[in-house]
Design a protein around this motif. Sequence first.
Motif, mmCIF file in Angstrom:
data_model
loop_
_atom_site.group_PDB
_atom_site.id
_atom_site.type_symbol
_atom_site.label_atom_id
_atom_site.label_comp_id
_atom_site.label_asym_id
_atom_site.label_seq_id
_atom_site.Cartn_x
_atom_site.Cartn_y
_atom_site.Cartn_z
ATOM 1 N N PRO A 1 0.389 -1.756 0.174
ATOM 2 C CA PRO A 1 0.064 0.157 0.293
ATOM 3 C C PRO A 1 0.861 1.525 -0.007
ATOM 4 C CG PRO A 1 -0.090 -0.771 2.016
ATOM 5 C CD PRO A 1 0.989 -1.997 1.299
ATOM 6 N N ALA A 2 0.526 2.244 -0.313
ATOM 7 C CA ALA A 2 1.175 3.566 -1.248
ATOM 8 C C ALA A 2 -0.170 4.558 -0.186
ATOM 9 C CB ALA A 2 1.952 3.662 -2.524
ATOM 10 N N ILE A 3 0.297 5.572 0.239
ATOM 11 C CA ILE A 3 -0.187 6.924 0.835
ATOM 12 C C ILE A 3 0.169 7.727 -0.291
ATOM 13 C CG2 ILE A 3 -1.201 8.255 2.168
ATOM 14 C CD1 ILE A 3 -1.973 5.861 2.854
ATOM 15 N N ILE A 4 -0.885 8.818 -1.255
ATOM 16 C CA ILE A 4 -0.263 9.455 -2.333
ATOM 17 C C ILE A 4 -0.534 11.061 -1.815
ATOM 18 C CG2 ILE A 4 -0.556 10.609 -4.401
ATOM 19 C CD1 ILE A 4 -1.534 6.903 -3.723
ATOM 20 N N ASN A 5 0.077 11.885 -1.029
ATOM 21 C CA ASN A 5 -0.193 13.332 -0.374
ATOM 22 C C ASN A 5 -0.575 14.234 -1.556
ATOM 23 O OD1 ASN A 5 0.057 11.506 2.401
ATOM 24 N ND2 ASN A 5 2.303 12.712 2.428
ATOM 25 N N MET A 6 -1.529 14.967 -0.615
ATOM 26 C CA MET A 6 -2.368 15.989 -1.962
ATOM 27 C C MET A 6 -1.987 16.861 -1.276
ATOM 28 S SD MET A 6 -3.341 14.785 -4.484
ATOM 29 C CE MET A 6 -3.419 12.963 -5.464
ATOM 30 N N PHE A 7 -1.542 16.742 -0.189
ATOM 31 C CA PHE A 7 -1.591 18.810 0.098
ATOM 32 C C PHE A 7 0.103 18.573 0.361
ATOM 33 C CE2 PHE A 7 -1.373 14.652 3.261
ATOM 34 C CZ PHE A 7 0.330 15.703 4.013
ATOM 35 N N LEU A 8 0.532 19.297 -0.816
ATOM 36 C CA LEU A 8 1.603 19.909 -1.181
ATOM 37 C C LEU A 8 1.716 21.073 -0.952
ATOM 38 C CD1 LEU A 8 1.148 17.802 -4.544
ATOM 39 C CD2 LEU A 8 2.275 17.332 -2.535
ATOM 40 N N HIS A 9 3.457 21.976 -1.075
ATOM 41 C CA HIS A 9 3.598 23.171 -0.348
ATOM 42 C C HIS A 9 4.539 23.951 -2.299
ATOM 43 C CE1 HIS A 9 5.901 26.598 1.240
ATOM 44 N NE2 HIS A 9 7.474 25.965 -0.068
ATOM 45 N N TYR A 10 3.949 24.991 -2.225
ATOM 46 C CA TYR A 10 3.854 25.481 -3.493
ATOM 47 C C TYR A 10 4.848 26.834 -3.090
ATOM 48 C CZ TYR A 10 0.583 22.323 -5.708
ATOM 49 O OH TYR A 10 -0.514 21.209 -5.956
ATOM 50 N N ARG A 11 5.398 27.003 -4.271
ATOM 51 C CA ARG A 11 6.123 28.159 -4.420
ATOM 52 C C ARG A 11 5.187 29.812 -4.778
ATOM 53 N NH1 ARG A 11 10.128 25.712 -8.283
ATOM 54 N NH2 ARG A 11 11.147 24.647 -7.060
ATOM 55 N N PRO A 12 5.539 30.487 -4.482
ATOM 56 C CA PRO A 12 4.520 32.205 -4.604
ATOM 57 C C PRO A 12 3.657 32.053 -5.456
ATOM 58 C CG PRO A 12 6.128 32.231 -2.700
ATOM 59 C CD PRO A 12 6.637 30.821 -3.084
ATOM 60 N N ILE A 13 5.104 32.363 -6.299
ATOM 61 C CA ILE A 13 5.260 32.462 -7.637
ATOM 62 C C ILE A 13 4.156 31.432 -8.489
ATOM 63 C CG2 ILE A 13 7.250 30.763 -8.641
ATOM 64 C CD1 ILE A 13 5.554 33.915 -10.219
ATOM 65 N N ASP A 14 4.013 29.843 -7.946
ATOM 66 C CA ASP A 14 3.462 28.899 -8.582
ATOM 67 C C ASP A 14 2.130 28.738 -8.233
ATOM 68 O OD1 ASP A 14 5.144 27.627 -10.262
ATOM 69 O OD2 ASP A 14 6.379 26.281 -8.826
ATOM 70 N N ARG A 15 1.753 29.796 -7.053
ATOM 71 C CA ARG A 15 0.052 30.104 -6.120
ATOM 72 C C ARG A 15 -1.050 31.081 -7.009
ATOM 73 N NH1 ARG A 15 2.883 29.230 -1.142
ATOM 74 N NH2 ARG A 15 2.716 31.405 -0.947
ATOM 75 N N LEU A 16 0.422 31.889 -7.302
ATOM 76 C CA LEU A 16 -0.242 33.395 -8.778
ATOM 77 C C LEU A 16 -0.404 32.652 -10.155
ATOM 78 C CD1 LEU A 16 1.671 36.431 -7.173
ATOM 79 C CD2 LEU A 16 -0.604 35.819 -7.099
ATOM 80 N N PHE A 17 0.509 31.636 -10.955
ATOM 81 C CA PHE A 17 0.531 31.154 -12.180
ATOM 82 C C PHE A 17 0.038 29.710 -12.084
ATOM 83 C CE2 PHE A 17 2.693 34.914 -12.087
ATOM 84 C CZ PHE A 17 1.478 36.053 -12.500
ATOM 85 N N PRO A 18 -0.820 29.198 -11.695
ATOM 86 C CA PRO A 18 -0.998 27.526 -11.418
ATOM 87 C C PRO A 18 -0.307 27.011 -13.164
ATOM 88 C CG PRO A 18 -2.763 28.272 -11.313
ATOM 89 C CD PRO A 18 -2.074 29.731 -10.654
ATOM 90 N N HIS A 19 -0.231 27.302 -13.300
ATOM 91 C CA HIS A 19 -0.119 26.321 -14.945
ATOM 92 C C HIS A 19 1.095 26.214 -15.140
ATOM 93 C CE1 HIS A 19 0.610 30.858 -15.637
ATOM 94 N NE2 HIS A 19 1.383 30.500 -16.658
ATOM 95 N N LYS A 20 1.996 26.957 -14.332
ATOM 96 C CA LYS A 20 3.758 26.900 -14.545
ATOM 97 C C LYS A 20 3.529 25.164 -13.983
ATOM 98 C CE LYS A 20 5.436 31.298 -13.696
ATOM 99 N NZ LYS A 20 5.922 31.534 -15.378
ATOM 100 N N VAL A 21 2.970 24.265 -12.892
ATOM 101 C CA VAL A 21 3.043 23.603 -12.483
ATOM 102 C C VAL A 21 2.569 22.754 -12.822
ATOM 103 C CG1 VAL A 21 2.878 22.214 -10.384
ATOM 104 C CG2 VAL A 21 3.116 24.592 -9.819
ATOM 105 N N ARG A 22 1.152 22.971 -13.025
ATOM 106 C CA ARG A 22 0.875 21.864 -14.288
ATOM 107 C C ARG A 22 1.635 21.609 -15.747
ATOM 108 N NH1 ARG A 22 -3.913 25.728 -13.952
ATOM 109 N NH2 ARG A 22 -5.488 24.952 -11.704
ATOM 110 N N LYS A 23 2.716 22.312 -15.646
ATOM 111 C CA LYS A 23 3.706 21.661 -17.121
ATOM 112 C C LYS A 23 3.977 20.428 -16.786
ATOM 113 C CE LYS A 23 4.841 26.341 -18.989
ATOM 114 N NZ LYS A 23 5.645 27.317 -19.287
ATOM 115 N N ARG A 24 4.279 20.039 -15.641
ATOM 116 C CA ARG A 24 5.171 19.343 -14.949
ATOM 117 C C ARG A 24 4.206 17.935 -14.687
ATOM 118 N NH1 ARG A 24 6.518 18.783 -9.942
ATOM 119 N NH2 ARG A 24 8.373 17.424 -10.893
ATOM 120 N N LEU A 25 3.378 17.707 -15.012
ATOM 121 C CA LEU A 25 2.006 16.648 -14.746
ATOM 122 C C LEU A 25 1.177 16.858 -15.726
ATOM 123 C CD1 LEU A 25 1.484 17.817 -11.037
ATOM 124 C CD2 LEU A 25 3.151 16.032 -11.339
#
Length: 272
Positions: free
Chosen positions: A181-205
């Motif tokens: 069994p694995a637990i996948i944490n969905m509570f993640l820490h984002y840098r301020p710039i990525d909180r303002l521009f979430p599409h930047k993170v989505r490029k990785r996922l």
Amino acid sequence: PFKKSALIMHGTWGGKTVNYAPDLNEVDLRFLDGKFMEDRLLELFPEKKSIYYISGYSKLDNYFQLTEEDRIKFLQSCHLDINKKTILYAPTFYPSSILKMGKKFPEDFAEYNIILKPHSHLFLRKRYRRDLHRLETWAKYPNVYLAHFNETDILPFLNASDLMISDMSSAVFEFSGVGKPAIINMFLHYRPIDRLFPHKVRKRLDISKFYLWEVGDTPKNYKEMVQYVRENLANPDKNKTKREELSRYVVGEVDGKVSERIADKLLELAKI
């Protein structure tokens, strides 16, 4: 000059879009771990040139060489109790749950061994210094072992552990693939710039296939994570049906014979 070309990508699918670069389909034969990647590539590149061959994930072959004696020796080398269940916390580098985990994580699971297996970037990049410091603080507890930078092979860690906690990382499919069994944490820490521009993170996922993370429980906060960890340690078969279905879809057949299938297919290609 070589007459044929083949491609095996590093790592299994972790939601990363790097697997979908059009140029990767210029090879004659492309090895894929599971049916998921074939379905995704056929959807994106219906006119593809490559032969797609689902072989499974060869990295897991050597897992089947590890024994109970190996597990005991590994835990002893980590100065951990061989009679306790073991939690493996293997977060990715970004976005990660490390800074949102409870500061007294080792105390909350004092009756278990905890192995910390950070991504190599935490040792190499200054921007992750806070994350590494948090892990080093936990490592001071007697029930915790922090893996060193040069401990790159994750298979002994998989063999020694009863449950994995991670983030949206391909490691969860490796762990689930060997039936744990694995637990996948969905509570993640984002840098301020990525909180303002979430599409930047989505490029990785590859968020379009987000349901695949349901290969294990997906807590939305630390308190929920603690609950899920305890449930899965008490009952490892809690999510067994979905775990087997989704891990098989992503990593393919896990039977220790993937390398043999790859070699056989390469020999077959050479004869064409």
